[in-house]
Scaffold this active site. Sequence first.
Site, PDB file in Angstrom:
ATOM      1  N   GLY A 248       1.010  -1.307  -0.088  1.00 44.03           N
ATOM      2  CA  GLY A 248      -0.037   0.141   0.084  1.00 44.03           C
ATOM      3  C   GLY A 248       0.608   1.268  -0.045  1.00 44.03           C
ATOM      4  N   ASP A 249       1.827   1.392   0.838  1.00 47.60           N
ATOM      5  CA  ASP A 249       2.661   2.357   0.740  1.00 47.60           C
ATOM      6  C   ASP A 249       3.338   2.664  -0.486  1.00 47.60           C
ATOM      7  OD1 ASP A 249       2.216   2.013   3.534  1.00 47.60           O
ATOM      8  OD2 ASP A 249       4.027   1.064   3.895  1.00 47.60           O
TER       9      ASP A 249
END
Length: 309
Positions: A248-249
């Site tokens: 996600g990052d």
Amino acid sequence: MIYTLTLNPSVDYIVQLESFQLGELNRTVSEAKFPGGKGINVSRVLKQFETKSKALGFIGGFTGTYINQFLQSEDIETDFVEVSEDTRINIKLKTGKESEINAKGPNISEDAFELLKSQIGKLDSNDLLVLAGSIPSSLPETTYEELVKICKENGTSFVVDAEGALLKKVLPYQPFFIKPNHHELGELFNTDISSAEEAVPYAEKLVEMGAKNVIVSLAGDGAVLINKDTVLFAEVPKGIVKNSVGAGDSMVAGFLAAYQSTSNIEEAFRYSIASGSATAFSLGLCTKEKVEELLPQVCLREIKMGEGK
């Protein structure tokens, strides 16, 4: 300038064992350690795209020194507020299955928090702040709200990568970009979401509530991007998932790096999907080469309300 904020960073200690016997002496097959924290991951992936950022947050003790030196060795700028207690160590135990032991982290004093707010107060309309991850228990629950209010007053764009109430509370301040997955989106509206068709109307509600750009990931079933002008569906690359940590990052970093260089939302969406997939298919964070290898597999098409995938 892009600034990333990690309020409760960690040293992630990853140990691989053939098996784990409770109450016995266990020996590792391999081990590694890395700076951990969502904002730090964003800075490290931005660096892969040669996009400058500065890492902010709280660090302390020998573990904090390790994080600072590691990032600087990767030529990532840092400006952490130092606290008196040690930065936490999180243990990732791999024995076929992965188990995690996450520490609480240091107490953050009111003075340290005021120093951070002072740093954010110096940002301006040419800057963007990424607020990512959870809030330490020693800070007020309103921490994100206090920080995005400062951004709003300064004209500073901001991105929020957080869940539930944390995300909902910052929407009125108009974040530039948010990226809930379909489970998180469903939890926000007390419903179950399993397809792009189901995700679109709820993502549109987030835009109505203030978000400028919303990406909803549906894992292997694709992703949708929604803003006031368009609704796009993306097919995600196919591959073997080796690692979910940091995916996600990486999506956040890929989106910001591409948007900064092209000012094109569609291109930013493509890079976001490719970056998240590249990390998921790797043992560590993605590389620029792996992302660009996957880009041709990210096919976009416009979708309309009521249209299936």
